[in-house]
Design a protein around this motif. Structure first.
Motif, PDB file in Angstrom:
ATOM      1  N   ASP A  55       1.105  -1.051   0.224  1.00  0.00           N
ATOM      2  CA  ASP A  55      -0.011  -0.213  -0.054  1.00  0.00           C
ATOM      3  C   ASP A  55       1.073   1.142   0.157  1.00  0.00           C
ATOM      4  N   THR A  72       1.090   5.364   1.348  1.00  0.00           N
ATOM      5  CA  THR A  72       0.751   6.092   2.237  1.00  0.00           C
ATOM      6  C   THR A  72       1.215   7.625   1.919  1.00  0.00           C
ATOM      7  N   THR A 114      -4.273  13.206  -5.972  1.00  0.00           N
ATOM      8  CA  THR A 114      -5.398  12.237  -5.144  1.00  0.00           C
ATOM      9  C   THR A 114      -4.529  11.459  -7.270  1.00  0.00           C
ATOM     10  N   TRP A 170      -2.005   8.993  -7.238  1.00  0.00           N
ATOM     11  CA  TRP A 170      -3.040   7.624  -7.038  1.00  0.00           C
ATOM     12  C   TRP A 170      -3.519   7.000  -6.940  1.00  0.00           C
ATOM     13  N   LYS A 230      -3.362   3.499  -8.498  1.00  0.00           N
ATOM     14  CA  LYS A 230      -3.569   1.981  -6.739  1.00  0.00           C
ATOM     15  C   LYS A 230      -4.616   1.197  -8.359  1.00  0.00           C
ATOM     16  N   GLY A 290      -3.740  -0.345  -1.644  1.00  0.00           N
ATOM     17  CA  GLY A 290      -4.498   0.758  -0.833  1.00  0.00           C
ATOM     18  C   GLY A 290      -3.804   1.677  -0.796  1.00  0.00           C
ATOM     19  N   PHE A 291      -4.818   2.404  -0.347  1.00  0.00           N
ATOM     20  CA  PHE A 291      -3.752   3.912   0.187  1.00  0.00           C
ATOM     21  C   PHE A 291      -4.105   4.860   0.768  1.00  0.00           C
ATOM     22  N   VAL A 292      -3.921   5.734   1.532  1.00  0.00           N
ATOM     23  CA  VAL A 292      -3.777   5.678   3.157  1.00  0.00           C
ATOM     24  C   VAL A 292      -3.100   7.003   3.517  1.00  0.00           C
ATOM     25  N   MET A 330     -11.042  12.751  -4.338  1.00  0.00           N
ATOM     26  CA  MET A 330     -10.325  11.307  -4.122  1.00  0.00           C
ATOM     27  C   MET A 330     -11.489  10.441  -4.556  1.00  0.00           C
ATOM     28  N   LEU A 363     -10.324   6.896  -5.110  1.00  0.00           N
ATOM     29  CA  LEU A 363      -9.264   6.028  -3.807  1.00  0.00           C
ATOM     30  C   LEU A 363     -10.622   6.581  -2.515  1.00  0.00           C
ATOM     31  N   SER A 415     -10.342   4.541   0.297  1.00  0.00           N
ATOM     32  CA  SER A 415      -9.425   5.715   1.206  1.00  0.00           C
ATOM     33  C   SER A 415      -9.269   5.363   3.317  1.00  0.00           C
TER      34      SER A 415
END
Length: 295
Positions: free
Chosen positions: A39, A41, A57, A60, A64, A71-73, A104, A109, A112
């Protein structure tokens, strides 16, 4: 200091922070580890240059979508630069959080994990630190969750994320907690440090991390009491030589974290130099990290 499990690969959902928008570097970390799952971050200020938020955004989101099981955090500032709780609770920044949530969702996302007001017990983290006004922190957390959950298409998960140790009016994990209805995950950031204890051994430093107020042991009790999954969104080695008194190149710390994170929802190594170095500065620790977390 040895544990029988040392050397065994640790099963856990793994993430990494390598710098703002650094999608290629995340891919490089994944390739180096030989993992099918890594993932990412990153961090955003809701009022920062809106173009950067749009770019980030999009970067990412594309990242993704381009790989399986990604996953994205997001570490999300609770207040913009120069912001205040009074202005936030009066609604001044509401549109910024709505806009970011919509961005997002549009960019893929919308599922997230979002670490609102991360490290609120760190007095120096930013204008959202809660050590002076815990009540305002709790209320602002609730406000942001409500704003972002109202957006069409969202399935965000919100992480209540503290650092190790008490500060100011924050004397326990309960102090800043906004309530179970607003939290999906509880997180703890851990670095291999013990403030102003230069002669501590690796085992002593780790024992301090476990037993100090708002340390690992209390965190586990807190998570269990609220029936919330645990995360370790930032963790890492830290170099020697300043008042943080990091442990330097410590495979021992890597092993202890590898055991700790086994039952976490997710965890992420902070591989970006905020003052204590990156994995490249710790060859023994880096080798042990690959041994414990590689595919």
């Amino acid at each position: 200091m040895a544990m029988p499990s040392e050397g065994a690969v640790t099963p856990s959902r793994l993430g990494v922070y390598v710098g703002p928008g650094k999608t290629a570097d995340v891919n490089n970390s994944q390739e180096w580890l030989g993992r099918s799952q890594v993932d990412a971050t990153d961090y955003l200020d809701p009022s920062e240059n809106t173009k950067w938020n749009q770019y980030a955004t999009k970067y990412w989101g594309d990242w993704k979508k381009s790989g399986a099981d990604r996953g994205f955090v997001l570490g999300l500032h609770m207040l913009p630069k120069g912001g205040t709780f009074a202005e936030g609770l009066a609604g001044k920044y509401d549109s910024q959080f709505r806009t970011l949530a919509d961005l997002m969702i549009k960019d893929g996302l919308g599922d997230s994990v979002i670490r609102i007001g991360y490290e609120g017990n760190n007095k120096n983290i930013g204008p959202w630190q809660g050590t002076d006004d815990p009540a305002a922190y709790r209320e602002m957390f609730r406000r942001i969750v409500t704003l972002m959950r109202e957006r069409t298409g969202e399935s965000f998960q919100f992480d209540y994320n503290m650092a190790v140790g008490t500060s100011g009016k924050v004397t326990s994990f309960e102090t800043l907690y906004p309530g179970d209805a607003y939290v999906d995950v509880v997180g703890l950031n851990i670095y291999d440090v013990w403030w102003e204890h230069p002669d501590a051994t690796p085992a002593q430093r780790w024992n301090h991390t476990l037993t100090t107020a708002m340390g690992v042991n209390e965190f586990k009790e807190f998570a269990a009491a609220h029936n919330k999954p645990k995360s370790y969104p930032e963790w890492g080695l830290y170099g020697r030589g300043d008042s943080y008194m990091g442990g330097g190149d410590s495979p021992y710390f890597i092993d202890r974290m590898a055991e700790l994170v086994k039952d976490s929802k997710y965890q992420a190594y902070f591989d970006h130099d905020w003052g204590g170095g990156t994995l490249d500065d710790f060859p023994n620790g880096k080798a042990q990290y690959r041994l414990r977390f590689g595919g």
